[in-house]
Design an enzyme around this catalytic site. Sequence first.
Site, PDB file in Angstrom:
ATOM      1  CG  HIS A 371     -27.753  16.688  40.419  1.00  0.00           C
ATOM      2  ND1 HIS A 371     -27.505  17.936  40.911  1.00  0.00           N
ATOM      3  CD2 HIS A 371     -28.019  16.842  39.097  1.00  0.00           C
ATOM      4  CE1 HIS A 371     -27.610  18.826  39.932  1.00  0.00           C
ATOM      5  NE2 HIS A 371     -27.924  18.186  38.826  1.00  0.00           N
ATOM      6  CD  GLN A 392     -24.586  18.112  49.374  1.00  0.00           C
ATOM      7  OE1 GLN A 392     -24.507  17.629  50.507  1.00  0.00           O
ATOM      8  NE2 GLN A 392     -24.763  17.358  48.283  1.00  0.00           N
ATOM      9  CB  VAL A 427     -28.796  23.413  49.045  1.00  0.00           C
ATOM     10  CG1 VAL A 427     -29.241  21.976  48.935  1.00  0.00           C
ATOM     11  CG2 VAL A 427     -27.460  23.622  48.325  1.00  0.00           C
TER      12      VAL A 427
END
Length: 471
Positions: A371, A392, A427
Amino acid sequence: MNRYPRDMIGYGPRVPAADWPGGAAIAVQFVLNYEEGGENNILHGDPASEAFLSEIVGAEPWPGQRHWNMESIYEYGARAGFWRLHTLFEDAGVPVTVYGVATALARSPEQVAAMKDAGWEVASHGLKWIDYRNMPEDEERAHIAEAIRLHTEVVGTPPCGWYTGRTSMNTVRLAAETGQFDYIADSYADDLPYWMKFGRRDQLIVPYTLDANDMRFATPQGFNSGDQFFTYLRDTFDTLLAEGHAGRPKMMSVGLHCRLAGRPGRAAALRRFIDHVAARPDVWIARRIDIARHWAERHPAGAHERPSMMDRDAFVELFGGIFEHSPWIAERAWALELGPAHDTARGLHNALCRAFRSASHDERLGVLRAHPDLAGRLAAARRLTAESAAEQASAGLDALTDAERKTFETLNERYRKKFGFPFIIAVRDHDKTSILKAFWDRLEHDPETEFAEACRQVERIAELRLAELLP
């Protein structure tokens, strides 16, 4: 391929909106099985007499002999029971679907004329009312073809629905392969219609019932009285109606036989149930063909990928990136016992997670290290995978101020130095503020606790990615 063919998930908790006509909360349909004259009998070329679904509970077949009592019970269904039920349904204005055994229909022209005059649907109940479990596939296929031919000849139109009853494991596939039927009813697996795929054909299945069925008058521990029959039908209807009012409309099937429900005491119970249903304004009473056509229009067969049916290369190509830069997880998941239950996002997620969880510590560590840092150098250089870049960006990490970027760089460095892998978080579940808070909180973990948390976050990221690909 290690594949499990049974579908153990169905619609799961996500029941589709049935959208029954008129906003009905439930669809109710009545099936009248017409089998009299198509049952096992040496007159019909069978090796023994009938022994199933009669007043003689526990009857045995008589090899090479006719069974006078059994024959007369079946004759009652044609001679008296049918007409009693015909009158009942006509007086109540209730549409009916007939499951007609082709050879039985051919021996009952008066009854067939009455069915047609009443506007009833006459579906096919096979060529003969016999047990097909041990019949060779080619012979059963020939029976299905002959049933369609004879049904069309006797009724005047080909059948749109099919129900064998005493099936083999080949029956539904063989019926579907004919391309003849709007629906097949040889299933008891759901309260709603559903689709099955056979080769290139999507076949609609409209499930039937063995519990809300008068056959339980002819089985051990079944119904003993009309009151029991009525109570069970009423409770089934009321339960499904309540589910419909709660936003989960269902279908109720009622199965009947001329020689069983056609007896006076049972017909009276059936009449009470029809009155109970008719008293409700939010019910759609329909033939099965009407339900099938409604469902096919509102809920056509889906065209999404079916992971359990994909070959290895296609599977890995599509799902190899679900766990970041770790296609070996998809390879191992493909080798598991997959089936229809794994053709949804949650189902396939479970299979992929099993491969991840059963891997060695070093293999899982490799997944973590695959990652990227959050808002790190790879992101700045636009070298993230498409999935990571979109994730993101969803939290605004692609539009940081210089001060925010500096904070993330500092935290990334501290985290990597302490744990040996990048900080990982789903996220899409967060914004910048909550991500930063999680960063600070998790820096306080011991390595073992944080390794486990990072693995959980990897699995959550995989779940969110799959949700974009599968139902």
